[in-house]
Scaffold this active site. Structure first.
Site, PDB file in Angstrom:
ATOM      1  N   LYS A 227      44.541  71.563  27.995  1.00  0.00           N
ATOM      2  CA  LYS A 227      44.832  70.527  28.236  1.00  0.00           C
ATOM      3  C   LYS A 227      45.454  70.107  29.194  1.00  0.00           C
ATOM      4  O   LYS A 227      47.180  70.714  28.399  1.00  0.00           O
ATOM      5  CB  LYS A 227      44.811  69.490  27.279  1.00  0.00           C
ATOM      6  CG  LYS A 227      45.155  68.399  27.054  1.00  0.00           C
ATOM      7  CD  LYS A 227      45.254  67.327  25.768  1.00  0.00           C
ATOM      8  CE  LYS A 227      46.489  65.970  25.714  1.00  0.00           C
ATOM      9  NZ  LYS A 227      45.858  65.327  24.616  1.00  0.00           N
TER      10      LYS A 227
ATOM     11  N   ARG B  64      55.646  65.514  27.602  1.00  0.00           N
ATOM     12  CA  ARG B  64      54.814  66.793  26.856  1.00  0.00           C
ATOM     13  C   ARG B  64      55.387  67.878  27.804  1.00  0.00           C
ATOM     14  O   ARG B  64      53.727  69.273  27.511  1.00  0.00           O
ATOM     15  CB  ARG B  64      53.070  66.171  26.938  1.00  0.00           C
ATOM     16  CG  ARG B  64      53.014  64.812  26.374  1.00  0.00           C
ATOM     17  CD  ARG B  64      51.579  64.689  25.281  1.00  0.00           C
ATOM     18  NE  ARG B  64      51.474  62.901  25.581  1.00  0.00           N
ATOM     19  CZ  ARG B  64      51.761  62.437  24.826  1.00  0.00           C
ATOM     20  NH1 ARG B  64      52.996  62.470  24.065  1.00  0.00           N
ATOM     21  NH2 ARG B  64      51.406  60.749  24.480  1.00  0.00           N
TER      22      ARG B  64
ATOM     23  N   LYS C 281      40.277  69.509  30.232  1.00  0.00           N
ATOM     24  CA  LYS C 281      40.872  67.937  30.008  1.00  0.00           C
ATOM     25  C   LYS C 281      41.999  67.616  30.987  1.00  0.00           C
ATOM     26  O   LYS C 281      43.245  68.987  30.738  1.00  0.00           O
ATOM     27  CB  LYS C 281      41.191  67.500  28.722  1.00  0.00           C
ATOM     28  CG  LYS C 281      41.410  66.182  28.979  1.00  0.00           C
ATOM     29  CD  LYS C 281      42.394  65.837  27.511  1.00  0.00           C
ATOM     30  CE  LYS C 281      42.785  64.309  27.794  1.00  0.00           C
ATOM     31  NZ  LYS C 281      43.571  64.348  26.282  1.00  0.00           N
TER      32      LYS C 281
HETATM   33  C1  PBG Z   1      46.091  62.658  22.145  1.00  0.00           C
HETATM   34  C2  PBG Z   1      45.358  61.924  22.896  1.00  0.00           C
HETATM   35  C3  PBG Z   1      45.531  61.300  24.919  1.00  0.00           C
HETATM   36  C4  PBG Z   1      44.701  61.951  25.440  1.00  0.00           C
HETATM   37  C5  PBG Z   1      43.040  62.762  24.459  1.00  0.00           C
HETATM   38  N1  PBG Z   1      44.331  62.304  22.867  1.00  0.00           N
HETATM   39  C6  PBG Z   1      46.778  61.102  25.331  1.00  0.00           C
HETATM   40  C7  PBG Z   1      47.830  62.254  25.665  1.00  0.00           C
HETATM   41  O1  PBG Z   1      47.420  63.116  25.181  1.00  0.00           O
HETATM   42  O2  PBG Z   1      48.435  61.569  25.913  1.00  0.00           O
HETATM   43  C8  PBG Z   1      43.847  61.642  26.885  1.00  0.00           C
HETATM   44  C9  PBG Z   1      42.543  60.916  26.657  1.00  0.00           C
HETATM   45  C10 PBG Z   1      42.354  60.316  28.315  1.00  0.00           C
HETATM   46  O3  PBG Z   1      43.330  59.969  29.057  1.00  0.00           O
HETATM   47  O4  PBG Z   1      41.484  59.093  28.678  1.00  0.00           O
HETATM   48  N2  PBG Z   1      46.960  63.685  21.986  1.00  0.00           N
END
Ligand code: PBG
Length: 326
Positions: free
Chosen positions: A198, A220, A251
């Site tokens: 991620k 983050r 992701k």
């Molecule tokens: C929670 C989370 C996020 C997303 C999925 N779970 C946001 C982030 O990490 O800021 C993003 C999903 C999307 O943009 O569709 N941590």
């Protein structure tokens, strides 16, 4: 170097006839591959459109049930749940509350649609007052303290009836910690879908509006991955597999298909790809302006994920894709 084989070889031969094109198509997309992400908010009779994601909504639990029944009718069998709670706290403990927003949603959905697979996103960012994914110590998210709140949240969601636990926080060691906690509580049958690779991406912008989870300070980057790194992404995936992940995720999706393809070639585990909020909003906005053909680009995007090697696709287009291929 081999010599050019034209005119013996003519690749267009397989393209002239539409049936032959179908016969030779390398990838297919099925509703069985799709997961629809949904946002759940407190209150009743709420179906509120998300400004930055036209066509996507925040649902109260009663409206969520209505929506999921429609999805079920369209043969969508899996949803990913995100919660927007009425109150938040410093550590995100509301996310582990027995009567928390997602716990309530799970109980309601299981009653009405027992066969619908409920994938519970596990993270603290929707539940903390500061919007970060864990407990803050000295201005940054503390890894090991956060593992405890994540494990508590995972067990609480499993107890409510979640079918799959999907940690999205990017703390080190969270898959192992959550696996141990689930097993200790008797949930050894519940699989973990790890958000393994991620990235700290700008493509999450609309989601943070939708889930009210933008960090109040900083960003983050101390926990999500640097967007420049591909080898490290494979290392993250390898670690999560070693810690007991049952499925791994890359992701965002479109800008990271190199990682999907490499992960598919290297690991024998189901690979998920998350077609995130920013990817949805970009396409939607261009389509609303009449600049691109929405239906066509949605399908092209899905085929790209499949071609790259994704087994399952988490996408806000899931319902639309189901309509298009019905
Ligand atoms: C929670 C989370 C996020 C997303 C999925 N779970 C946001 C982030 O990490 O800021 C993003 C999903 C999307 O943009 O569709 N941590």
């Amino acid at each position: 170097m081999s010599k050019p084989q034209f005119p013996i070889t003519r690749l267009r031969r397989a393209r002239y006839n539409p049936v032959i094109r179908e016969l030779t198509a390398e990838t297919q997309i099925s509703v069985n591959d799709l997961v629809m992400p949904l946002f759940i908010t407190f209150g009743e009779n709420v179906k509120q459109e998300i400004l930055s994601m036209p066509g996507q909504y925040r649902f109260s639990v009663d409206e969520l049930v209505v929506k999921c029944k429609q999805l079920w009718q369209k043969n969508i069998r899996a949803v990913l749940l995100f919660g927007i709670p009425a109150v938040k706290d410093k550590h995100g403990l509301v996310g582990a509350h027995e009567h928390g927003i997602i716990q309530k949603a799970i109980v309601a959905l299981k009653k009405e649609l027992p066969g619908l697979v409920l994938i519970a996103d596990v993270c603290n960012c929707e539940y903390t007052t500061h919007g970060h994914c864990g407990t803050i110590i000295d201005g940054d998210v503390d890894n090991d303290l956060t593992l405890e709140t994540l494990a508590a949240q995972a067990v609480s969601l499993a107890k409510a009836g979640a079918d799959v636990i999907a940690p999205s926080d990017m703390m080190d060691g969270r898959v192992l910690r959550i696996r141990e906690a689930l097993d200790k509580s008797g949930y050894y049958k519940i699989p973990i879908l790890a958000y393994s690779a991620k990235f700290a991406s700008g493509f999450y912008g609309p989601f943070r509006e939708a889930a009210d989870s933008a960090p109040a300070f900083g960003d983050r980057r101390t926990y999500q991955m640097d967007v420049r790194n591909g080898n490290e992404a494979l290392r993250e995936i390898e670690q999560d597999i070693a810690e007991g992940a049952d499925m791994v995720m890359v992701k965002p999706g479109l800008a990271y298909l190199d990682i999907v393809a490499k992960a598919k070639a290297r690991f024998n585990i189901p690979i998920a790809v998350y077609n995130v909020s920013g990817e949805y909003s970009m396409l939607k906005a261009a389509a609303q302006n009449g600049w691109v053909d929405e239906d066509r680009l949605v399908m092209e995007t899905m085929f790209a994920f499949k071609r790259a090697g994704a087994d399952l696709i988490l996408t806000y287009w899931a319902e639309k894709v189901a309509d298009l291929i019905a």
